[in-house]
Write a protein that holds these residues in place. Structure first.
Motif, mmCIF file in Angstrom:
data_model
loop_
_atom_site.group_PDB
_atom_site.id
_atom_site.type_symbol
_atom_site.label_atom_id
_atom_site.label_comp_id
_atom_site.label_asym_id
_atom_site.label_seq_id
_atom_site.Cartn_x
_atom_site.Cartn_y
_atom_site.Cartn_z
ATOM 1 N N PRO A 27 0.822 -1.217 0.000
ATOM 2 C CA PRO A 27 0.000 0.000 0.000
ATOM 3 C C PRO A 27 0.850 1.259 0.000
ATOM 4 N N CYS A 28 0.404 2.270 -0.691
ATOM 5 C CA CYS A 28 1.084 3.562 -0.697
ATOM 6 C C CYS A 28 0.616 4.357 0.522
ATOM 7 N N ASP A 29 1.544 4.777 1.346
ATOM 8 C CA ASP A 29 1.179 5.461 2.589
ATOM 9 C C ASP A 29 1.583 6.928 2.588
ATOM 10 N N GLY A 30 1.548 7.552 1.431
ATOM 11 C CA GLY A 30 1.852 8.974 1.344
ATOM 12 C C GLY A 30 3.321 9.240 1.046
ATOM 13 N N PRO A 31 3.708 10.515 1.060
ATOM 14 C CA PRO A 31 5.095 10.899 0.726
ATOM 15 C C PRO A 31 6.107 10.265 1.681
ATOM 16 N N ARG A 32 7.286 9.973 1.162
ATOM 17 C CA ARG A 32 8.362 9.398 1.959
ATOM 18 C C ARG A 32 9.563 10.336 1.932
ATOM 19 N N ARG A 33 10.338 10.305 3.001
ATOM 20 C CA ARG A 33 11.494 11.195 3.088
ATOM 21 C C ARG A 33 12.569 10.821 2.081
ATOM 22 N N THR A 34 12.678 9.520 1.779
ATOM 23 C CA THR A 34 13.656 9.064 0.802
ATOM 24 C C THR A 34 12.959 8.209 -0.251
ATOM 25 N N ALA A 35 13.576 8.113 -1.398
ATOM 26 C CA ALA A 35 12.977 7.356 -2.500
ATOM 27 C C ALA A 35 13.041 5.858 -2.227
ATOM 28 N N GLY A 36 12.072 5.166 -2.813
ATOM 29 C CA GLY A 36 12.115 3.716 -2.782
ATOM 30 C C GLY A 36 11.452 3.087 -1.581
ATOM 31 N N LEU A 37 11.657 1.768 -1.471
ATOM 32 C CA LEU A 37 11.093 1.000 -0.368
ATOM 33 C C LEU A 37 11.914 1.196 0.906
ATOM 34 N N ARG A 38 11.290 0.919 2.019
ATOM 35 C CA ARG A 38 12.015 0.898 3.286
ATOM 36 C C ARG A 38 12.744 -0.443 3.416
ATOM 37 N N ARG A 39 13.789 -0.431 4.227
ATOM 38 C CA ARG A 39 14.550 -1.668 4.417
ATOM 39 C C ARG A 39 13.677 -2.789 4.964
ATOM 40 N N GLU A 40 12.835 -2.447 5.948
ATOM 41 C CA GLU A 40 12.006 -3.491 6.551
ATOM 42 C C GLU A 40 10.992 -4.053 5.555
ATOM 43 N N GLU A 41 10.605 -3.252 4.552
ATOM 44 C CA GLU A 41 9.679 -3.743 3.528
ATOM 45 C C GLU A 41 10.369 -4.765 2.631
ATOM 46 N N VAL A 42 11.604 -4.483 2.252
ATOM 47 C CA VAL A 42 12.356 -5.449 1.440
ATOM 48 C C VAL A 42 12.598 -6.723 2.243
ATOM 49 N N ALA A 43 12.964 -6.559 3.511
ATOM 50 C CA ALA A 43 13.203 -7.733 4.356
ATOM 51 C C ALA A 43 11.947 -8.581 4.469
ATOM 52 N N GLY A 44 10.797 -7.943 4.637
ATOM 53 C CA GLY A 44 9.547 -8.690 4.725
ATOM 54 C C GLY A 44 9.234 -9.428 3.444
ATOM 55 N N LEU A 45 9.453 -8.777 2.306
ATOM 56 C CA LEU A 45 9.188 -9.425 1.016
ATOM 57 C C LEU A 45 10.131 -10.603 0.788
ATOM 58 N N ALA A 46 11.350 -10.511 1.334
ATOM 59 C CA ALA A 46 12.349 -11.574 1.137
ATOM 60 C C ALA A 46 12.311 -12.623 2.243
#
Length: 295
Positions: free
Chosen positions: A25-44
């Motif tokens: 889900p898109c949760d609005g603007p982010r301070r940095t581009a791309g996915l968060r580290r914890e999101e990649v970890a969860g997907l992997a």
């Protein structure tokens, strides 16, 4: 070896992805581009702390399984995946990833500690790997079935008698769509596994129903369902069906329970006794392991 190149590669690929690219889900603007580290970890399916160390070039060398999971999570192309293997100090030829078939002893112990719950353990492509006595009492002697015949999806689509589909459990239409969706996901996770490809090819060739579903792009999310089955001894049983993931082995546990105080619950209690008396073993991928359960 120098871990900095792989760390830079991971940070770069993470920064290129947006939540919508990986069905988050898109949760609005982010301070940095791309996915968060914890999101990649969860997907992997790895810990966020380990993934952070990978990006910081201070982690142990990732296994082939972790590299494959990261390739899927970061949506890498074949060339990018090969580069990730090279940067990690591994050869792309080391990739022999395939669905794991070894069931953890703790999982075997768990399904035996639930005498009033029918439990099945499946690998990623839905081969039945383990089950408990109540599952045997409901669905029949699974130890008598071997090899590819013990695949739930194959048995479903290639069963010529509609009344015997899905071991007589209701919800055939829902399972058909869900099963095709699951195999599509498995094919993406294990693109080089011969058994996965052979199963899909056989189903596409032998089942027009599966072939039609395979051409669709729907993603069916597993959910809690009420299933019904008519047992030859105790009659109709209405059961809750819940799916639990075993992420470290990419396996699935299916649990069938009944509402306490109902006739279905009493039926499962009776079958749990019958199962212990007549079929008092747990099975693990074709091996019968003696067990004395306490009710």
């Amino acid at each position: 070896m120098d871990q900095q190149p792989m760390a830079r590669f991971l940070r770069d690929r993470r920064a290129r992805l947006r939540p919508g690219d990986v069905d988050l889900p898109c949760d609005g603007p982010r301070r940095t581009a791309g996915l968060r580290r914890e999101e990649v970890a969860g997907l992997a399916h790895i810990s966020a702390s380990y993934y952070a160390r990978l990006e910081q070039a201070r982690a142990s060398r990732p296994s082939v399984e972790v590299l494959n999971s990261l390739s899927q999570a970061l949506r890498l192309s074949d060339d990018e995946r090969a580069l990730l293997f090279t940067l990690s100090g591994r050869s792309p030829e080391e990739d022999n990833a395939r669905p794991r078939r070894d069931v953890a002893p703790s999982v075997i112990d768990l399904i035996h500690r639930m005498p009033h719950t029918a439990a099945l353990v499946l690998d990623a492509k839905y081969d039945i790997l383990a089950w408990n006595p109540l599952a045997t009492a409901i669905f029949g002697d699974l130890s008598a079935i071997s090899g590819q015949e013990r695949n739930l999806i194959r048995a479903f689509f290639l069963e010529p008698d509609p009344s015997r589909r899905h071991h007589g459990v209701s919800g055939s239409e829902d399972f058909a769509r869900f099963a095709a969706s699951q195999l599509r996901a498995v094919a993406e996770r294990y693109p080089r596994d011969h058994d996965v490809r052979a199963l899909i090819d056989e189903l596409c060739s032998a089942s027009s129903e599966f072939n039609a579903l395979w051409r669709q792009v729907d993603v069916v999310v597993p959910r809690h369902q009420i299933k019904s089955v008519t047992h030859a001894v105790v009659g109709p049983i209405d059961m809750h069906c819940n799916l639990l993931m075993i992420p470290d082995r990419d396996q699935l546990m299916i649990l069938f329970t009944a509402e306490p105080g109902t006739s279905s619950h009493r039926a499962l209690c009776l079958l749990s006794v019958i199962g212990d008396q007549d079929m008092g073993f747990v099975a693990v991928d074709g091996m019968d392991v003696a067990h004395s359960a306490t009710l």
